[in-house]
Write an enzyme that holds these catalytic residues in place. Structure first.
Site, PDB file in Angstrom:
ATOM      1  N   ASN A 173       0.844  -1.195   0.000  1.00 47.81           N
ATOM      2  CA  ASN A 173       0.000   0.000   0.000  1.00 47.81           C
ATOM      3  C   ASN A 173       0.880   1.246   0.000  1.00 47.81           C
ATOM      4  OD1 ASN A 173      -2.481   1.522   0.358  1.00 47.81           O
ATOM      5  ND2 ASN A 173      -1.840   1.861   2.477  1.00 47.81           N
ATOM      6  N   HIS A 230       0.942   5.230   1.293  1.00 53.09           N
ATOM      7  CA  HIS A 230       0.284   6.136   2.230  1.00 53.09           C
ATOM      8  C   HIS A 230       0.921   7.522   2.109  1.00 53.09           C
ATOM      9  CE1 HIS A 230      -2.016   7.310   5.695  1.00 53.09           C
ATOM     10  NE2 HIS A 230      -0.926   7.889   6.166  1.00 53.09           N
TER      11      HIS A 230
HETATM   12  C1  GRF Z   1      -2.807   8.745  -2.672  1.00 52.92           C
HETATM   13  O1  GRF Z   1      -2.416   9.927  -2.019  1.00 52.92           O
HETATM   14  C2  GRF Z   1      -2.456   7.548  -1.848  1.00 52.92           C
HETATM   15  O2  GRF Z   1      -1.302   7.703  -1.092  1.00 52.92           O
HETATM   16  C3  GRF Z   1      -3.647   7.438  -0.927  1.00 52.92           C
HETATM   17  O3  GRF Z   1      -4.743   7.777  -1.730  1.00 52.92           O
HETATM   18  C4  GRF Z   1      -4.320   8.671  -2.759  1.00 52.92           C
HETATM   19  C5  GRF Z   1      -4.783   8.085  -4.065  1.00 52.92           C
HETATM   20  O4  GRF Z   1      -4.650   8.985  -5.120  1.00 52.92           O
HETATM   21  N1  GRF Z   1      -3.709   6.116  -0.352  1.00 52.92           N
HETATM   22  P1  GRF Z   1      -4.880   8.476  -6.596  1.00 52.92           P
HETATM   23  O5  GRF Z   1      -6.247   7.764  -6.628  1.00 52.92           O
HETATM   24  O6  GRF Z   1      -3.772   7.526  -6.946  1.00 52.92           O
HETATM   25  O7  GRF Z   1      -4.897   9.700  -7.463  1.00 52.92           O
END
Ligand code: GRF
Length: 184
Positions: A101, A103
């Site tokens: 994942n 974050h």
């Molecule tokens: C990202 O900031 C990721 O770290 C978090 O959700 C956001 C997703 O953005 N878990 P995207 O859908 O990839 O534009």
């Protein structure tokens, strides 16, 4: 043999897009049928699947349907990128050690769904981006790689957020490559 990846997202899918431009993605899964990531997948020619938890009797059945997809495609690594659900015991017991994942904060600082806003509100002078293995907690799994991202004096939350995302777009491809996922 090169590792086969699937990307899971819930909404926008900008991380998916960056990944799919650099790596073969077997499919993208969205847990919302109207997620913009599905549009991106179509434009990039990546196979996609979408179904929603509420269409199932319980999360166990929902995750069993996900496991069917993963095994049908012989997926080696599940790449969560803005997938806003907690991975439940059904999926975790089938794929633990094979789910990562991203974050948007420097874990263990600011876990949860609002990592960027929480860091901003706390007035930090730096936050970061973390990629970690997924375990049963919320953003608690073992860190694979993380980078610091500064908050600059003249930042607005928008410029701060944009800098976090730019760092995400650098970090995810680096980590995928380090885990043995072959580039296109
Ligand atoms: C990202 O900031 C990721 O770290 C978090 O959700 C956001 C997703 O953005 N878990 P995207 O859908 O990839 O534009």
């Amino acid at each position: 043999m090169a590792k086969k990846i699937a990307v899971f997202a819930s909404g926008n899918g900008s991380n998916f897009q960056v990944i799919a431009e650099q790596f073969p993605v077997a499919f993208v899964f969205a847990d919302h049928r109207d997620a913009y990531v599905l549009e991106r997948a179509k434009n990039l020619g990546v196979k996609s699947y979408a179904f929603e938890l509420k269409e199932f009797d319980c999360k166990e059945d929902y995750e069993a349907a996900i496991i069917d997809l993963l095994s049908k495609h012989a997926i080696d690594l599940v790449v969560l990128a803005g997938y806003m659900k907690i991975v439940g015991p059904t999926l975790l017991s089938a794929y633990e050690g094979r789910i990562i994942n991203i974050h948007p904060a420097y874990l263990p600082e600011f876990p949860g769904a609002h990592g960027i806003e929480d860091a901003w509100q706390a007035g930090v002078d730096q936050s970061g981006v973390t990629i970690h293995w997924v375990d049963s907690g919320v953003d608690t799994g073992q860190v694979i790689k993380q980078v610091r991202v500064p908050r600059l004096a003249d930042d607005t939350i928008e410029t701060f957020e944009a800098r976090i995302h730019e760092n995400e777009y650098q970090l995810y491809p680096q980590v995928l490559e380090s885990l043995g996922v072959g580039r296109k």
